[in-house]
Design a protein around this motif. Structure first.
Motif, short mmCIF file in Angstrom:
data_model
loop_
_atom_site.label_atom_id
_atom_site.label_comp_id
_atom_site.label_asym_id
_atom_site.label_seq_id
_atom_site.Cartn_x
_atom_site.Cartn_y
_atom_site.Cartn_z
N UNK A 196 1.26 -7.04 11.38
CA UNK A 196 1.15 -6.50 10.02
C UNK A 196 2.27 -5.52 9.73
N UNK A 197 2.74 -5.57 8.50
CA UNK A 197 3.82 -4.67 8.07
C UNK A 197 3.52 -4.19 6.66
N UNK A 198 3.66 -2.88 6.45
CA UNK A 198 3.48 -2.32 5.11
C UNK A 198 4.81 -2.45 4.38
N UNK A 199 4.75 -3.01 3.17
CA UNK A 199 5.96 -3.14 2.36
C UNK A 199 6.42 -1.75 1.93
N UNK A 200 7.71 -1.53 2.01
CA UNK A 200 8.29 -0.24 1.66
C UNK A 200 8.94 -0.29 0.29
N UNK A 201 8.89 0.81 -0.44
CA UNK A 201 9.56 0.91 -1.73
C UNK A 201 8.81 0.21 -2.84
N UNK A 202 9.55 -0.16 -3.86
CA UNK A 202 8.99 -0.79 -5.05
C UNK A 202 8.40 -2.16 -4.72
N UNK A 203 7.16 -2.40 -5.14
CA UNK A 203 6.46 -3.64 -4.84
C UNK A 203 7.22 -4.87 -5.32
N UNK A 204 7.67 -4.84 -6.56
CA UNK A 204 8.34 -6.01 -7.15
C UNK A 204 9.63 -6.31 -6.40
N UNK A 205 10.40 -5.29 -6.09
CA UNK A 205 11.65 -5.50 -5.34
C UNK A 205 11.37 -6.03 -3.94
N UNK A 206 10.35 -5.48 -3.27
CA UNK A 206 10.03 -5.91 -1.90
C UNK A 206 9.57 -7.36 -1.89
N UNK A 207 8.73 -7.75 -2.85
CA UNK A 207 8.24 -9.13 -2.88
C UNK A 207 9.35 -10.08 -3.31
N UNK A 208 10.22 -9.67 -4.18
CA UNK A 208 11.37 -10.49 -4.56
C UNK A 208 12.22 -10.79 -3.32
N UNK A 209 12.42 -9.78 -2.46
CA UNK A 209 13.17 -10.00 -1.21
C UNK A 209 12.44 -10.97 -0.29
N UNK A 250 0.83 -1.20 0.00
CA UNK A 250 0.00 0.00 0.00
C UNK A 250 0.87 1.25 0.00
N UNK A 251 0.41 2.25 -0.70
CA UNK A 251 1.09 3.55 -0.67
C UNK A 251 0.36 4.51 0.26
N UNK A 252 -0.81 4.11 0.77
CA UNK A 252 -1.59 5.01 1.62
C UNK A 252 -1.67 4.54 3.07
N UNK A 253 -1.57 3.26 3.32
CA UNK A 253 -1.63 2.73 4.69
C UNK A 253 -0.23 2.87 5.30
N UNK A 254 -0.16 3.52 6.44
CA UNK A 254 1.16 3.74 7.03
C UNK A 254 1.35 3.05 8.36
N UNK A 255 0.29 2.89 9.14
CA UNK A 255 0.43 2.32 10.47
C UNK A 255 -0.65 1.27 10.69
N UNK A 256 -0.47 0.07 10.14
CA UNK A 256 -1.51 -0.95 10.28
C UNK A 256 -1.64 -1.38 11.74
N UNK A 257 -2.88 -1.50 12.20
CA UNK A 257 -3.12 -1.83 13.60
C UNK A 257 -3.30 -3.32 13.85
N UNK A 258 -3.65 -4.08 12.82
CA UNK A 258 -3.89 -5.50 13.00
C UNK A 258 -2.59 -6.19 13.37
N UNK A 259 -2.63 -7.06 14.34
CA UNK A 259 -1.47 -7.77 14.86
C UNK A 259 -0.57 -8.33 13.77
#
Length: 183
Positions: free
Chosen positions: A93-106, A82-91
């Protein structure tokens, strides 16, 4: 390398939104298959809309009842694209940072079990296009729901998949599993 498995409920008329219409078809056999999926996965990956839908439901479910799956969904690691969710409250949970493809590749390169995705939206579409989704499992439900069908525009990607297997449930649901075709 970890696998990304997409699992999507779809009606005969192509609806995937709000799959509450699957409830009459979610029998013991379907629950067992769903349990096998979650047992093989130690993380969820989802877009913001799926995250918000799940986060509104799962924390309110009884975790002491193993048939609900709530303990799994509330405690498993959740990655949100997400580019709009910054502080997810659900246990957990982590918002991926940066480029989606690079983050998922990692994520795929990390040690661990499968990464499970539910629903087929813009995030799955981008990952299929990038060749990062290892399996797509469509739970084809024998019902016409009506309304808008398929939530992601698919006009900019041509992907050939190979049927890897089918499972026909007694209740009429067909789970069709596909993998990317060799190029």
């Amino acid at each position: 390398m970890r696998k990304i498995i997409n699992s999507t409920y779809i009606s005969l008329d192509g609806v995937i939104e709000d799959p509450s219409w699957t409830t009459p078809y979610f029998d013991d056999e379907a629950a067992a298959f769903a349990g096998e999926q979650t047992a093989a996965a130690d993380a969820l990956l989802m877009g913001r809309r799926t995250y918000e839908g799940f986060a509104a439901v799962w924390p309110n479910q009884d975790e002491s009842d193993p048939s609900t799956g709530a303990a799994y969904f509330n405690n498993v690691k959740k990655y949100v694209a997400s580019t709009t969710l910054t502080n997810p409250e659900w246990n957990n949970s982590e918002v991926l940072q940066g480029d989606l493809i690079e983050a998922v590749t990692r994520l795929k390169a990390q040690e661990g079990k499968d990464i499970l995705m539910y629903g087929y939206g813009a995030v799955t579409h981008a990952l299929v296009k990038a060749g990062l989704v290892d399996e797509v499992r469509f739970w084809i439900t024998p019902v016409f729901v009506g309304g808008p069908s398929f939530s992601a525009p698919l006009s900019d990607v041509e992907t050939t998949l190979t049927l890897a297997g089918t499972k026909v449930m007694k209740g009429g649901v067909i789970i069709a599993t596909y993998t990317p075709a060799a190029r």
